[in-house]
Design an enzyme around this catalytic site. Structure first.
Site: not given
Ligand code: KE4
Length: 428
Positions: A144, A239, A267
């Protein structure tokens, strides 16, 4: 544990917020029941709206690596806020955190700050396309990279590898440029590259996957991607939104010694405020506006409040690199304790772990990619999740997520968690 107030707050939230949440995973759809509403948090503990104290193994999905309400971060934000929160003009603190990040992470010269991991990954792909003048990308099933259209793609039917949208609103036109490969399968990647000669701009990968549970790269996988990219003039994007500044000061590039062409962050880099970033050597970053033609922008990008939180966080990690050893030791202790507790009750499981990322899968076979992660017994996971919650332990409300360890956890917290696993497993 009583959750009446959380349930009442959830009912109210659903009237004015889609699904009652501002990010779907929080709604507990994967585990059932109403989500927990948090009142406040400190260190390793969440305090919910019903007065329950929960030991937190999610830590806002990664940012709270040193614990909630960590004083150096909170104080930096308070002091900065008194001087204004955003100006839409350059500030010195953006250069300070950029210089620090560049000094901590190998193989990057320049970094652009944005407001989320999604923005970072979306912008990194656009930069790769602009730099290589090629359109297609390869991503991996189960990885993701945020909710940008190019990433919301599922494997095409049958042998075809071009993607199809996995969300309404994503067009076929977008999907055709995203190719899907299986994680840890270099042969599959090579086949896709061969079938799309000179059309692939980049391969974007979670160098340690955290969105299928935690899945470390198989031996040689990242090195193989590096070699394929070098042979075919494809940019390799790591990523590191989850792994950056968590698995090592320099992230996976440092930990495993494989270099990407572009690295994305989120994060931890924001210390709990909305910050994402992407970085590369200057030969690539010079293509980015306003220096180069690839457009990317953001009203609140690099705002001083978020930069203050991020700078305080990175400063703490940079001056105390032994925290990464402490995190790894605590995660290993937790792993061994959970494993023993589940084995004592003959619960079929496998545990994946690397650094301070760990996940428990209720399947006897190794979990190495999306298909093997999907084989886990989800009913058992649901019982495990709710059982742990009843014992005051908050783990990921989905089997397809990693846990994120904070250094604020004590070994007493870990023992309490391991004991809870035994009690829950006894009910299976
Ligand atoms: P954000 O747009 O949510 O800040 O980041 C996206 C993203 C990009 N790359 C990786 C590897 C990620 O894990 C994420 C976001 N992680 C999720 C948890 N699996 C955030 C939690 C959520 O979607 O509320």
């Amino acid at each position: 544990m009583i959750y009446q107030r959380s349930s009442a707050l959830f009912a109210a939230a659903q009237k004015v917020i889609p699904g009652g949440v501002n990010s779907p995973v929080r709604a507990f759809n994967a585990v059932g029941g109403d989500p927990i509403f948090v009142k406040e948090a400190k260190g390793a503990y969440l305090y919910d709206e019903d007065g329950n104290r929960l030991i937190d193994y999610i830590n806002s999905w990664g940012p709270m690596i040193l614990g909630h309400a960590y004083s150096p971060v909170v104080n930096a934000v308070i002091e900065k806020a008194k001087k204004g929160t955003s100006f839409g003009m350059p500030t010195e603190i953006e250069t300070e955190i950029a210089e620090l990040a560049v000094s901590m992470v190998p193989n990057i010269d320049k970094i652009r700050f944005v407001n989320s991991g999604t923005e970072a990954c979306m912008s990194a792909v656009r930069l790769a396309r602009g730099y290589t003048k090629k359109d297609k990308i390869i991503k991996f099933a189960g990885c993701y990279h945020g909710h940008s259209d190019s990433f919301l793609i599922q494997a095409g039917s049958g042998a075809v590898t071009f993607g199809s949208p996995n969300s309404p609103g994503v067009t076929q036109g977008t999907a055709k440029d995203t190719l899907l490969a299986n994680y840890n399968n270099l042969e599959h990647v090579a086949r896709i590259v061969h079938s799309n000669k000179n059309e692939i701009a980049c391969i974007i990968v979670e160098p340690v996957a955290g969105n299928m549970g935690c899945i470390p790269p198989a031996k040689g996988f990242l090195e193989g991607l590096r070699s394929i990219c070098d042979q075919h003039h494809i940019l390799l994007i790591f990523d590191e939104v989850m792994t950056g500044f968590r698995l090592a000061k320099g992230g996976v590039q440092e930990l495993l010694g494989v270099h990407a062409d572009i690295v994305t962050f989120g994060k931890v880099i924001g210390g709990g405020l909305p910050v994402g970033a992407f970085a590369a050597k200057k030969e690539i970053m010079k293509y980015l506006a306003p220096e180069g033609p690839v457009y990317q922008a953001g009203t609140l990008s690099g705002n001083p409040l978020a930069m203050a939180a991020g700078l305080a966080m990175l400063t703490e990690l940079n001056k105390n690199p032994e925290v990464f050893t402490s995190l790894t030791q605590k995660t290993e202790y937790l792993h061994k304790g959970i494993q023993k507790a589940l084995e004592n009750h003959d619960v079929e499981h496998t545990i994946n772990r690397i650094g301070s990322m760990i996940s428990v899968h209720f399947d006897k076979d190794p979990v190495i990619d999306f298909d093997s992660a999907a084989k886990g017994n989800n009913d058992t996971f649901k019982k495990f999740f709710h059982g742990m919650l009843e014992h005051g332990i908050y783990i990921a409300p989905s089997a397809f997520e990693s846990w994120f360890i904070t250094d604020a956890l004590t070994y007493d917290d870990l023992d309490e968690t391991i004991a809870a696993v035994g009690k829950v497993a006894a009910t299976f």
